[in-house]
Design an enzyme around this catalytic site. Structure first.
Site, PDB file in Angstrom:
ATOM      1  N   GLU A 230      12.577  71.688   2.668  1.00  0.00           N
ATOM      2  CA  GLU A 230      13.042  70.196   3.032  1.00  0.00           C
ATOM      3  C   GLU A 230      14.170  70.111   2.141  1.00  0.00           C
ATOM      4  OE1 GLU A 230      12.684  68.303   5.214  1.00  0.00           O
ATOM      5  OE2 GLU A 230      10.421  68.337   5.945  1.00  0.00           O
ATOM      6  N   CYS A 264      18.088  62.171   0.626  1.00  0.00           N
ATOM      7  CA  CYS A 264      18.435  63.171   1.511  1.00  0.00           C
ATOM      8  C   CYS A 264      19.103  63.020   2.898  1.00  0.00           C
ATOM      9  CB  CYS A 264      17.299  64.218   1.580  1.00  0.00           C
ATOM     10  SG  CYS A 264      15.790  63.363   2.297  1.00  0.00           S
TER      11      CYS A 264
HETATM   12  P1  NAD Z   1      16.677  70.515  -7.159  1.00  0.00           P
HETATM   13  O1  NAD Z   1      16.845  71.601  -6.045  1.00  0.00           O
HETATM   14  O2  NAD Z   1      17.671  70.466  -8.317  1.00  0.00           O
HETATM   15  O3  NAD Z   1      15.404  70.482  -7.800  1.00  0.00           O
HETATM   16  C1  NAD Z   1      14.114  70.501  -7.039  1.00  0.00           C
HETATM   17  C2  NAD Z   1      13.085  71.250  -7.801  1.00  0.00           C
HETATM   18  O4  NAD Z   1      13.451  72.412  -8.105  1.00  0.00           O
HETATM   19  C3  NAD Z   1      12.708  70.418  -8.965  1.00  0.00           C
HETATM   20  O5  NAD Z   1      11.255  70.512  -9.306  1.00  0.00           O
HETATM   21  C4  NAD Z   1      13.199  71.349 -10.017  1.00  0.00           C
HETATM   22  O6  NAD Z   1      12.259  71.496 -11.259  1.00  0.00           O
HETATM   23  C5  NAD Z   1      13.396  72.675  -9.484  1.00  0.00           C
HETATM   24  N1  NAD Z   1      14.094  73.815  -9.977  1.00  0.00           N
HETATM   25  C6  NAD Z   1      15.478  73.368 -10.491  1.00  0.00           C
HETATM   26  N2  NAD Z   1      16.217  74.509 -10.487  1.00  0.00           N
HETATM   27  C7  NAD Z   1      15.420  75.535 -10.327  1.00  0.00           C
HETATM   28  C8  NAD Z   1      15.687  76.885 -10.578  1.00  0.00           C
HETATM   29  N3  NAD Z   1      16.666  77.564 -10.718  1.00  0.00           N
HETATM   30  N4  NAD Z   1      14.420  77.609 -10.136  1.00  0.00           N
HETATM   31  C9  NAD Z   1      13.548  77.252  -9.618  1.00  0.00           C
HETATM   32  N5  NAD Z   1      13.182  75.853  -9.351  1.00  0.00           N
HETATM   33  C10 NAD Z   1      14.338  75.073  -9.883  1.00  0.00           C
HETATM   34  O7  NAD Z   1      17.047  69.249  -6.525  1.00  0.00           O
HETATM   35  P2  NAD Z   1      17.097  67.679  -6.797  1.00  0.00           P
HETATM   36  O8  NAD Z   1      18.561  67.523  -7.558  1.00  0.00           O
HETATM   37  O9  NAD Z   1      15.788  67.045  -7.706  1.00  0.00           O
HETATM   38  O10 NAD Z   1      17.201  66.757  -5.615  1.00  0.00           O
HETATM   39  C11 NAD Z   1      18.346  66.795  -4.696  1.00  0.00           C
HETATM   40  C12 NAD Z   1      18.308  67.524  -3.686  1.00  0.00           C
HETATM   41  O11 NAD Z   1      17.093  67.365  -2.815  1.00  0.00           O
HETATM   42  C13 NAD Z   1      19.183  66.994  -2.488  1.00  0.00           C
HETATM   43  O12 NAD Z   1      19.945  68.265  -2.074  1.00  0.00           O
HETATM   44  C14 NAD Z   1      18.461  66.433  -1.376  1.00  0.00           C
HETATM   45  O13 NAD Z   1      19.374  66.340  -0.097  1.00  0.00           O
HETATM   46  C15 NAD Z   1      17.480  67.255  -1.339  1.00  0.00           C
HETATM   47  N6  NAD Z   1      16.026  66.339  -0.820  1.00  0.00           N
HETATM   48  C16 NAD Z   1      15.765  66.926   0.479  1.00  0.00           C
HETATM   49  C17 NAD Z   1      14.622  65.839   0.958  1.00  0.00           C
HETATM   50  C18 NAD Z   1      14.056  66.452   2.400  1.00  0.00           C
HETATM   51  O14 NAD Z   1      12.997  65.785   2.573  1.00  0.00           O
HETATM   52  N7  NAD Z   1      14.693  66.955   3.138  1.00  0.00           N
HETATM   53  C19 NAD Z   1      14.141  64.971   0.237  1.00  0.00           C
HETATM   54  C20 NAD Z   1      14.766  64.504  -0.825  1.00  0.00           C
HETATM   55  C21 NAD Z   1      15.803  65.470  -1.347  1.00  0.00           C
END
Ligand code: NAD
Length: 498
Positions: A230, A264
């Site tokens: 997502e 998002c």
């Molecule tokens: P992110 O991708 O930075 O982090 C998400 C998760 O990934 C966290 O739990 C984090 O600990 C983990 N993570 C971070 N870096 C990592 C790595 N190198 N390796 C493995 N895991 C890692 O996202 P964010 O900044 O927390 O959220 C924002 C993003 O999420 C935006 O792009 C937004 O559009 C998206 N989002 C999508 C939805 C949806 O339902 N489609 C909902 C909410 C947010």
């Protein structure tokens, strides 16, 4: 313990501690063993856990609100309206429907197969991992947990390190309310998530940004763990000049400023016809003044940007824009505050158009007409959401039928995430799979085909056994070979020539 992450924590919230990396394989291993005992499968167990989860949420609403005020300086009302109510509704819906959803289904009757009782069993996949982002932690962590429980799985939750107050709270509440043998929380950032991602899971749901999604998918490819993503992207709003302007501005701006734009499905940018931009901007300014009469910085109704790096990223996009800031534009690094900002004269190659903004900044792109708006959208990745503001059916249909996106909303923003009964998910780079209601139950469910073939069927099906001969071939043709409709029946192509 990470001292920095606890710096702003309120005294009555638990402190954030990360799970030791070396413990993570054992957490998964323990849940694997429990799953094999069949503990999570009975419908009664699932209902009990769903109800426990509903009470976990209901009993602790003030604590969730305080945690998110601490993590995001978010107002209690926004947390309640945007996260709590919808998550509770999902839990209660799943509670009432889990028995029906889990019932085995008979395949449609067919002469060839009915005697084998072809049945689709709805079975749990096993031990699933849910990785969630910071922006709506209750909704994005606990709503998929509802589906995982309903489908009969054991589950490991990995909340975001960017919301330490929430993540600490959930680590404390899950073992208090849910069966600690079957459900676990791993807290941590990159090292911990990387470790978890290296393990084999029966399903991974990853919600977050596309850059990290590629890392998670690459790790999962090595263990052949199935993944649903997502993600996000740049969701456009297409404005018809004949729209109800006040209503359009109110609903569009709400989508942009809720959670300070860290959503998002927030409208990322607006496509507005030339000649209508001034009126549109004025209507947006009026709404912003109504929403924050005292200014957004001193308003209790406006959130902060989650981290210093996200703040610097959004400020950098604003600093580099070639557009004109016609409202807002102020920032405060110490408070991680970015003012709701309107920017006009933005081109497709502007800094504000390179990546998902994920902040309260609305670039306004001038277009000649709806055809140019459609082309602009189609020249980019498929967005997670598409918004159309128009009273005109032909205009709405034209946009919908000539574009692709995860979801479409006409004359509003963001409501698709909460609407019951609809699949929620992206397409292409905005994600794959669906994470709402029964669709999420299906994501965590294995459809296990079963057949029970009585010996008597060999009177008919013996033709499959060697030695092969003409009589067996004819029997096969009689029983198993479908008769095709005539080539012209669907008005299709004539027979190939040459
Ligand atoms: P992110 O991708 O930075 O982090 C998400 C998760 O990934 C966290 O739990 C984090 O600990 C983990 N993570 C971070 N870096 C990592 C790595 N190198 N390796 C493995 N895991 C890692 O996202 P964010 O900044 O927390 O959220 C924002 C993003 O999420 C935006 O792009 C937004 O559009 C998206 N989002 C999508 C939805 C949806 O339902 N489609 C909902 C909410 C947010």
């Amino acid at each position: 313990m990470n001292q920095d992450l606890n710096a702003n924590r309120e005294p009555d919230l638990p402190s954030y501690t990360t799970t030791p990396v070396d413990d993570i394989p054992a957490v998964r291993g323990r849940l694997k063993d429990v799953f094999k005992t069949g503990r999570t499968r009975p419908i009664q167990f699932r209902k009990q856990q769903l109800l426990a989860l509903a009470y976990l949420i209901k009993d602790n609403i003030p604590l969730f609100q305080r945690a998110l005020a601490s993590d995001l300086r978010r107002s209690d009302t926004e947390t309640f309206v945007l996260e709590i109510g919808g998550t509770l509704t999902e839990a209660v819906n799943a509670y009432h429907n889990v028995a029906k959803w889990s019932k085995p289904e008979r395949a449609p009757w067919s002469l060839n197969w009915f005697a084998t009782k072809p049945t689709i069993r709805k079975e749990p996949k096993g031990v699933v991992l849910i990785i969630s982002p910071f922006n709506y932690p209750v909704w994005l962590l606990l709503r998929p947990l509802v589906a995982a429980i309903a489908a009969g799985n054991a589950c490991v939750l990995k909340p975001s390190e960017l919301t330490p107050a929430f993540s600490a709270l959930i680590a404390e509440l899950v073992p208090k309310y849910l069966d600690p043998e079957s459900f676990a929380v791993i807290n941590g950032a990159i090292p911990e998530t990387t470790k978890a991602g290296q393990l084999q899971w029966d399903h991974i749901l990853y919600t977050g940004g596309s850059r990290v999604a590629s890392i998670v998918l690459a790790a999962a490819a090595k263990t052949l763990s199935p993944v649903t993503t997502e993600l996000g992207g740049k969701s456009p709003a297409v404005i018809d000049p004949s729209c109800d302007l006040k209503l359009t501005a109110r609903r569009l701006i709400w989508g942009k400023v809720a959670n300070a734009g860290q959503t998002c499905i927030a409208p990322d940018y607006a496509l507005v016809p030339k000649g209508f931009v001034d009126q549109f901007v004025q209507a947006c300014k009026d709404v912003l003044k109504d929403f924050y009469p005292e200014g957004a910085e001193s308003s209790d109704s406006f959130c902060r940007i989650v981290s210093a790096s996200h703040f610097a990223r959004i400020k950098g996009l604003l600093d580099r824009t070639d557009g004109q800031i016609v409202f807002g534009g102020s920032t405060n690094e110490e408070k991680k505050f970015i003012e709701p900002t309107l920017v006009t004269g933005v081109n497709g190659d502007d800094s504000l158009m390179g990546e998902e903004i994920f902040g309260p900044v609305l670039p306004i792109i001038e277009v000649d007409d709806v055809d140019e708006a459609i082309k602009f959208i189609n020249d980019r990745d498929h967005p997670l959401a598409l918004y159309v503001f128009s009273p005109n059916s032909a205009f709405k249909s034209k946009v919908i039928e000539n574009t692709q996106s995860g979801t479409v909303v006409i004359n509003d923003t963001m409501i698709q995430a909460a609407a019951e009964g609809l699949p929620f998910g992206g397409i292409g780079p905005s994600g794959s799979g669906y994470t709402s209601g029964k669709f999420a139950f299906d994501m965590f469910t294995h459809l296990r085909s079963t057949l029970d073939n009585p010996g008597i069927m060999d009177y008919i099906m013996k033709f499959r056994y060697p030695p092969y001969n003409e009589k067996k071939r004819k029997l096969f043709t009689t029983f198993m070979f479908p008769s095709l409709p005539a080539r012209t029946a669907a008005g299709g192509n004539a027979a190939p020539t040459g």
